[in-house]
Design a protein around this motif. Structure first.
Motif, PDB file in Angstrom:
ATOM      1  N   ASN A   1       0.828  -1.206   0.000  1.00  0.00           N
ATOM      2  CA  ASN A   1       0.000   0.000   0.000  1.00  0.00           C
ATOM      3  C   ASN A   1       0.864   1.259   0.000  1.00  0.00           C
ATOM      4  OD1 ASN A   1      -2.640  -1.106  -0.045  1.00  0.00           O
ATOM      5  ND2 ASN A   1      -2.545  -1.519   2.136  1.00  0.00           N
ATOM      6  N   THR A   2       1.947   1.240   0.748  1.00  0.00           N
ATOM      7  CA  THR A   2       2.857   2.386   0.793  1.00  0.00           C
ATOM      8  C   THR A   2       3.482   2.620  -0.576  1.00  0.00           C
ATOM      9  OG1 THR A   2       3.298   1.999   3.141  1.00  0.00           O
ATOM     10  CG2 THR A   2       4.905   3.338   1.932  1.00  0.00           C
ATOM     11  N   LEU A   3       3.921   1.559  -1.216  1.00  0.00           N
ATOM     12  CA  LEU A   3       4.479   1.669  -2.562  1.00  0.00           C
ATOM     13  C   LEU A   3       3.449   2.254  -3.525  1.00  0.00           C
ATOM     14  CD1 LEU A   3       6.590   1.193  -4.768  1.00  0.00           C
ATOM     15  CD2 LEU A   3       5.842  -1.212  -4.832  1.00  0.00           C
ATOM     16  N   ALA A   4       2.223   1.799  -3.429  1.00  0.00           N
ATOM     17  CA  ALA A   4       1.168   2.294  -4.312  1.00  0.00           C
ATOM     18  C   ALA A   4       0.887   3.779  -4.066  1.00  0.00           C
ATOM     19  CB  ALA A   4      -0.102   1.461  -4.132  1.00  0.00           C
ATOM     20  N   LEU A   5       0.936   4.224  -2.822  1.00  0.00           N
ATOM     21  CA  LEU A   5       0.747   5.642  -2.520  1.00  0.00           C
ATOM     22  C   LEU A   5       1.884   6.488  -3.092  1.00  0.00           C
ATOM     23  CD1 LEU A   5      -0.661   5.421   1.105  1.00  0.00           C
ATOM     24  CD2 LEU A   5      -1.748   6.638  -0.797  1.00  0.00           C
ATOM     25  N   ILE A   6       3.096   5.982  -2.999  1.00  0.00           N
ATOM     26  CA  ILE A   6       4.237   6.692  -3.587  1.00  0.00           C
ATOM     27  C   ILE A   6       4.030   6.807  -5.094  1.00  0.00           C
ATOM     28  CG2 ILE A   6       6.717   6.607  -4.065  1.00  0.00           C
ATOM     29  CD1 ILE A   6       6.987   5.115  -1.307  1.00  0.00           C
ATOM     30  N   ARG A   7       3.686   5.720  -5.724  1.00  0.00           N
ATOM     31  CA  ARG A   7       3.467   5.725  -7.176  1.00  0.00           C
ATOM     32  C   ARG A   7       2.286   6.628  -7.552  1.00  0.00           C
ATOM     33  NH1 ARG A   7       4.681  -0.722  -8.143  1.00  0.00           N
ATOM     34  NH2 ARG A   7       6.926  -0.455  -8.475  1.00  0.00           N
ATOM     35  N   ASN A   8       1.289   6.727  -6.683  1.00  0.00           N
ATOM     36  CA  ASN A   8       0.136   7.581  -6.947  1.00  0.00           C
ATOM     37  C   ASN A   8       0.528   9.066  -6.925  1.00  0.00           C
ATOM     38  OD1 ASN A   8      -2.722   7.667  -7.539  1.00  0.00           O
ATOM     39  ND2 ASN A   8      -3.055   8.420  -5.463  1.00  0.00           N
ATOM     40  N   SER A   9       1.710   9.358  -6.391  1.00  0.00           N
ATOM     41  CA  SER A   9       2.205  10.736  -6.411  1.00  0.00           C
ATOM     42  C   SER A   9       3.048  10.992  -7.665  1.00  0.00           C
ATOM     43  CB  SER A   9       3.022  11.037  -5.147  1.00  0.00           C
ATOM     44  OG  SER A   9       4.294  10.417  -5.192  1.00  0.00           O
ATOM     45  N   GLY A  10       3.150   9.984  -8.526  1.00  0.00           N
ATOM     46  CA  GLY A  10       3.869  10.144  -9.779  1.00  0.00           C
ATOM     47  C   GLY A  10       5.345   9.828  -9.713  1.00  0.00           C
ATOM     48  N   VAL A  11       5.777   9.193  -8.638  1.00  0.00           N
ATOM     49  CA  VAL A  11       7.194   8.893  -8.457  1.00  0.00           C
ATOM     50  C   VAL A  11       7.395   7.382  -8.390  1.00  0.00           C
ATOM     51  CG1 VAL A  11       9.185   9.169  -6.923  1.00  0.00           C
ATOM     52  CG2 VAL A  11       7.569  11.051  -7.212  1.00  0.00           C
ATOM     53  N   GLU A  12       8.425   6.914  -9.070  1.00  0.00           N
ATOM     54  CA  GLU A  12       8.841   5.518  -8.953  1.00  0.00           C
ATOM     55  C   GLU A  12      10.019   5.494  -7.985  1.00  0.00           C
ATOM     56  OE1 GLU A  12       8.829   1.577  -9.053  1.00  0.00           O
ATOM     57  OE2 GLU A  12       7.310   2.813 -10.009  1.00  0.00           O
ATOM     58  N   PRO A  13       9.831   4.928  -6.807  1.00  0.00           N
ATOM     59  CA  PRO A  13      10.907   4.962  -5.812  1.00  0.00           C
ATOM     60  C   PRO A  13      12.010   3.952  -6.109  1.00  0.00           C
ATOM     61  CG  PRO A  13       9.101   3.644  -4.989  1.00  0.00           C
ATOM     62  CD  PRO A  13       8.646   4.217  -6.310  1.00  0.00           C
ATOM     63  N   ALA A  14      13.141   4.196  -5.500  1.00  0.00           N
ATOM     64  CA  ALA A  14      14.190   3.178  -5.442  1.00  0.00           C
ATOM     65  C   ALA A  14      13.707   2.175  -4.395  1.00  0.00           C
ATOM     66  CB  ALA A  14      15.515   3.791  -5.027  1.00  0.00           C
ATOM     67  N   ILE A  15      13.622   0.927  -4.784  1.00  0.00           N
ATOM     68  CA  ILE A  15      13.095  -0.103  -3.884  1.00  0.00           C
ATOM     69  C   ILE A  15      14.234  -0.976  -3.389  1.00  0.00           C
ATOM     70  CG2 ILE A  15      11.598  -2.131  -3.709  1.00  0.00           C
ATOM     71  CD1 ILE A  15       9.813  -0.804  -5.845  1.00  0.00           C
ATOM     72  N   ILE A  16      14.348  -1.051  -2.082  1.00  0.00           N
ATOM     73  CA  ILE A  16      15.337  -1.927  -1.461  1.00  0.00           C
ATOM     74  C   ILE A  16      14.584  -3.084  -0.827  1.00  0.00           C
ATOM     75  CG2 ILE A  16      17.102  -2.148   0.329  1.00  0.00           C
ATOM     76  CD1 ILE A  16      17.704   0.845  -0.146  1.00  0.00           C
ATOM     77  N   LEU A  17      14.810  -4.270  -1.363  1.00  0.00           N
ATOM     78  CA  LEU A  17      14.208  -5.477  -0.792  1.00  0.00           C
ATOM     79  C   LEU A  17      15.086  -5.887   0.385  1.00  0.00           C
ATOM     80  CD1 LEU A  17      13.355  -7.288  -4.146  1.00  0.00           C
ATOM     81  CD2 LEU A  17      11.820  -5.943  -2.691  1.00  0.00           C
ATOM     82  N   TYR A  18      14.810  -5.292   1.529  1.00  0.00           N
ATOM     83  CA  TYR A  18      15.708  -5.382   2.669  1.00  0.00           C
ATOM     84  C   TYR A  18      15.873  -6.798   3.221  1.00  0.00           C
ATOM     85  CZ  TYR A  18      11.765  -5.727   5.796  1.00  0.00           C
ATOM     86  OH  TYR A  18      10.643  -6.168   6.425  1.00  0.00           O
ATOM     87  N   LEU A  19      14.934  -7.694   2.931  1.00  0.00           N
ATOM     88  CA  LEU A  19      15.104  -9.078   3.385  1.00  0.00           C
ATOM     89  C   LEU A  19      16.195  -9.777   2.583  1.00  0.00           C
ATOM     90  CD1 LEU A  19      11.408 -10.198   3.922  1.00  0.00           C
ATOM     91  CD2 LEU A  19      13.078  -9.537   5.666  1.00  0.00           C
ATOM     92  N   GLU A  20      16.344  -9.374   1.325  1.00  0.00           N
ATOM     93  CA  GLU A  20      17.380  -9.941   0.457  1.00  0.00           C
ATOM     94  C   GLU A  20      18.697  -9.187   0.581  1.00  0.00           C
ATOM     95  OE1 GLU A  20      15.835 -10.022  -3.532  1.00  0.00           O
ATOM     96  OE2 GLU A  20      13.975 -10.954  -2.874  1.00  0.00           O
ATOM     97  N   MET A  21      18.602  -7.876   0.764  1.00  0.00           N
ATOM     98  CA  MET A  21      19.785  -7.026   0.850  1.00  0.00           C
ATOM     99  C   MET A  21      19.622  -6.076   2.043  1.00  0.00           C
ATOM    100  SD  MET A  21      22.658  -6.433  -0.493  1.00  0.00           S
ATOM    101  CE  MET A  21      23.044  -6.395  -2.215  1.00  0.00           C
ATOM    102  N   PRO A  22      19.886  -6.590   3.247  1.00  0.00           N
ATOM    103  CA  PRO A  22      19.694  -5.755   4.440  1.00  0.00           C
ATOM    104  C   PRO A  22      20.615  -4.533   4.409  1.00  0.00           C
ATOM    105  CG  PRO A  22      20.138  -8.048   5.037  1.00  0.00           C
ATOM    106  CD  PRO A  22      20.378  -7.923   3.569  1.00  0.00           C
ATOM    107  N   PRO A  23      20.189  -3.465   5.065  1.00  0.00           N
ATOM    108  CA  PRO A  23      21.065  -2.295   5.149  1.00  0.00           C
ATOM    109  C   PRO A  23      22.307  -2.629   5.971  1.00  0.00           C
ATOM    110  CG  PRO A  23      19.146  -2.029   6.566  1.00  0.00           C
ATOM    111  CD  PRO A  23      18.942  -3.283   5.784  1.00  0.00           C
ATOM    112  N   THR A  24      23.353  -1.859   5.781  1.00  0.00           N
ATOM    113  CA  THR A  24      24.536  -2.014   6.625  1.00  0.00           C
ATOM    114  C   THR A  24      24.204  -1.515   8.029  1.00  0.00           C
ATOM    115  OG1 THR A  24      25.358   0.202   6.153  1.00  0.00           O
ATOM    116  CG2 THR A  24      26.052  -1.584   4.638  1.00  0.00           C
TER     117      THR A  24
END
Length: 142
Positions: free
Chosen positions: A17-40
């Motif tokens: 839902n959060t991703l869809a709200l971001i896209r509804n603002s006209g922006v394609e975010p950088a998506i980090i699949l944190y389960l696959e690539m956790p932050p440092t």
């Protein structure tokens, strides 16, 4: 172009839902699949600092590692909690969104609206059917 980063778990309805709200603002975010690539460790600490929350507020509590590790006991230091989140990224609550206006844990998903630089472009309903944005792009008050 507005830069937005989403720490995303596609299996999570709130994250979708959060991703869809971001896209509804006209922006394609950088998506980090944190389960696959956790932050440092440093990136995770920065996210927590930028949100202005304590380390334990980013812990996802309804997971097996949380229960098995006894993290509810409150006897762990921030460094130990960070270690746990890095070892078991499922412990990182989501979705976390970073924009030029701030960093937020977006639970519920509507919290993202407070930090989106661009307005909503049209109606939006959550996956469960709850109307969040009307046809004019305005937030529906609940």
């Amino acid at each position: 172009m507005t830069e937005i980063t989403l720490y995303h778990n596609p299996a999570c309805e709130t994250s979708r839902n959060t991703l869809a709200l971001i896209r509804n603002s006209g922006v394609e975010p950088a998506i980090i699949l944190y389960l696959e690539m956790p932050p440092t460790r440093d990136a995770l600490k920065k996210l927590i600092a930028d949100m202005g929350i304590s380390v334990d507020k980013l812990l996802r509590k309804n997971t097996e590692p949380y229960t098995k590790m006894g993290l509810a006991a409150g006897r762990f230091s921030d460094d130990q909690l960070l270690d746990a989140m890095l070892a078991y990224p499922i412990l990182i609550n989501r979705p976390v969104v970073v924009t030029s206006l701030g960093t937020r844990l977006c639970r519920p998903s509507e919290r993202v609206l407070d930090i989106l630089p661009s307005p909503q472009r049209g109606a939006f309903a959550k996956e469960d059917g709850e109307l969040v944005i009307d046809e004019s792009g305005n937030r529906v008050s609940q």
